[in-house]
Design a protein around this motif. Structure first.
Motif, PDB file in Angstrom:
ATOM      1  N   ASP A  43       0.825  -1.201   0.000  1.00 12.03           N
ATOM      2  CA  ASP A  43       0.000   0.000   0.000  1.00 12.03           C
ATOM      3  C   ASP A  43       0.864   1.256   0.000  1.00 12.03           C
ATOM      4  N   LEU A  44       0.221   2.359  -0.342  1.00 19.65           N
ATOM      5  CA  LEU A  44       0.878   3.661  -0.335  1.00 19.65           C
ATOM      6  C   LEU A  44       0.082   4.584   0.571  1.00 19.65           C
ATOM      7  N   ILE A  45       0.761   5.180   1.551  1.00 24.82           N
ATOM      8  CA  ILE A  45       0.131   6.099   2.498  1.00 24.82           C
ATOM      9  C   ILE A  45       0.769   7.470   2.310  1.00 24.82           C
ATOM     10  N   ILE A  46      -0.050   8.477   2.063  1.00 27.45           N
ATOM     11  CA  ILE A  46       0.453   9.827   1.825  1.00 27.45           C
ATOM     12  C   ILE A  46      -0.196  10.758   2.832  1.00 27.45           C
ATOM     13  N   MET A  47       0.635  11.505   3.557  1.00 26.86           N
ATOM     14  CA  MET A  47       0.147  12.361   4.630  1.00 26.86           C
ATOM     15  C   MET A  47      -0.070  13.803   4.184  1.00 26.86           C
ATOM     16  N   ALA A  48       0.198  14.112   2.932  1.00 24.81           N
ATOM     17  CA  ALA A  48       0.062  15.477   2.421  1.00 24.81           C
ATOM     18  C   ALA A  48      -0.637  15.427   1.070  1.00 24.81           C
ATOM     19  N   ALA A  49      -0.854  16.589   0.474  1.00 28.01           N
ATOM     20  CA  ALA A  49      -1.647  16.686  -0.747  1.00 28.01           C
ATOM     21  C   ALA A  49      -0.912  16.083  -1.945  1.00 28.01           C
ATOM     22  N   VAL A  50      -1.696  15.517  -2.847  1.00 23.85           N
ATOM     23  CA  VAL A  50      -1.211  15.082  -4.157  1.00 23.85           C
ATOM     24  C   VAL A  50      -1.707  16.113  -5.161  1.00 23.85           C
ATOM     25  N   ASN A  51      -0.800  16.935  -5.674  1.00 28.35           N
ATOM     26  CA  ASN A  51      -1.183  18.084  -6.469  1.00 28.35           C
ATOM     27  C   ASN A  51      -1.488  17.723  -7.914  1.00 28.35           C
ATOM     28  N   ASN A  52      -2.108  18.654  -8.628  1.00 30.88           N
ATOM     29  CA  ASN A  52      -2.378  18.476 -10.054  1.00 30.88           C
ATOM     30  C   ASN A  52      -1.078  18.177 -10.789  1.00 30.88           C
ATOM     31  N   GLY A  53      -1.137  17.209 -11.726  1.00 30.15           N
ATOM     32  CA  GLY A  53       0.045  16.844 -12.492  1.00 30.15           C
ATOM     33  C   GLY A  53       0.931  15.829 -11.811  1.00 30.15           C
ATOM     34  N   ALA A  54       0.616  15.427 -10.574  1.00 21.43           N
ATOM     35  CA  ALA A  54       1.368  14.382  -9.876  1.00 21.43           C
ATOM     36  C   ALA A  54       0.668  13.043 -10.080  1.00 21.43           C
ATOM     37  N   GLU A  55       1.424  11.958  -9.893  1.00 19.07           N
ATOM     38  CA  GLU A  55       0.878  10.618 -10.076  1.00 19.07           C
ATOM     39  C   GLU A  55       1.375   9.708  -8.975  1.00 19.07           C
TER      40      GLU A  55
END
Length: 251
Positions: free
Chosen positions: A160-172
């Motif tokens: 799994d992938l856990i992200i604690m901050a925003a994933v912005n436009n243009g990111a994958e």
């Protein structure tokens, strides 16, 4: 200057490469460009030089113009590396264009046995069915604490992938398992990258450019579904379609 005699000029290592699959049902270049224009909504970096595999299984009665097709996809930032379900007559042309043939997906026809007049063999007692084996995946999750900026790509292989901050436009962001985002998702998220149809995507705020689970994707040119405000959202597969729902109301 001395050189290291143990070094090798070339080393080959096993690596996982993520590529998008372009399923084509109509090889008319005009119709394909119209579909791409609607999909990307005019964004010049929507695909951002993605590796791509073309699947022509649904194309019937048409001879694709491969040079025009490849040029079209390049203009939209798609770098085609292979073709799936091509006919045997097309393989030579495709190889001359530098493309690989996806032989894994090609079906193999088993030879039909000739009829005989010999008596049928006596019925054989079925073998006992073994007890089902439960396999537990114990891969550590990848945790990202920083925002994922435009142009960045993060891949959690085997878990799994856990992200604690925003994933912005243009990111994958990509994971073989599920993706958990405790912040807004505004870029692209692809869960179950190796085919796990049970994978899900969770986000505190869901405003993505694209979501995908096990290769089935959905974009949002026509807006997002009406969901309760201030509620985390999950993305999952429902049959062959992508479904978004509020986490608090999920069954």
């Amino acid at each position: 200057m001395q050189t290291n005699s143990s070094s090798k000029p070339i080393e080959v290592k096993i690596s996982t490469v993520v590529a998008v699959v372009i399923s084509i049902s109509d090889a008319d270049p005009v119709k394909m460009e119209e579909a791409l224009r609607k999909m990307t909504a005019g964004s010049p970096d929507y695909f951002d030089d993605e590796l791509a595999v073309i699947d022509v299984a649904a194309v019937s009665g048409q001879q694709p113009d491969w040079n025009a097709m490849l040029a079209l996809f390049r203009r939209y930032g798609l770098h085609v590396v292979a073709v799936r379900n091509a006919s045997d007559d097309e393989e030579t042309v495709l190889r001359e264009l530098g493309l690989s043939i996806d032989v894994v997906s090609k079906s193999r026809t088993e030879p039909v046995a000739e009829a005989t007049t010999e008596p049928a063999p006596a019925p054989v007692e079925p073998a006992p069915v073994p007890e089902p084996q439960v396999i537990y995946r114990n891969q550590p999750a990848m945790v990202i604490d920083q925002p994922v900026r435009a142009g960045q790509r993060i891949y959690a292989r085997g878990g799994d992938l856990i992200i604690m901050a925003a994933v912005n436009n243009g990111a994958e962001v990509i994971a073989d398992g599920s993706i958990h985002i405790y912040a807004p998702l505004r870029g692209r998220a692809l869960a179950g990258a190796t085919g796990d149809t049970q994978a899900r995507i969770f986000a505190r705020t869901m405003e993505p450019e694209l979501v995908s689970i096990a290769g089935i994707y959905r974009t949002f040119e026509n807006g997002f579904p009406d969901l309760p405000g201030n509620t985390p959202v999950q993305v999952r597969l429902n049959g062959d379609s992508i479904e978004l729902s509020a986490v608090s109301s999920a069954s």
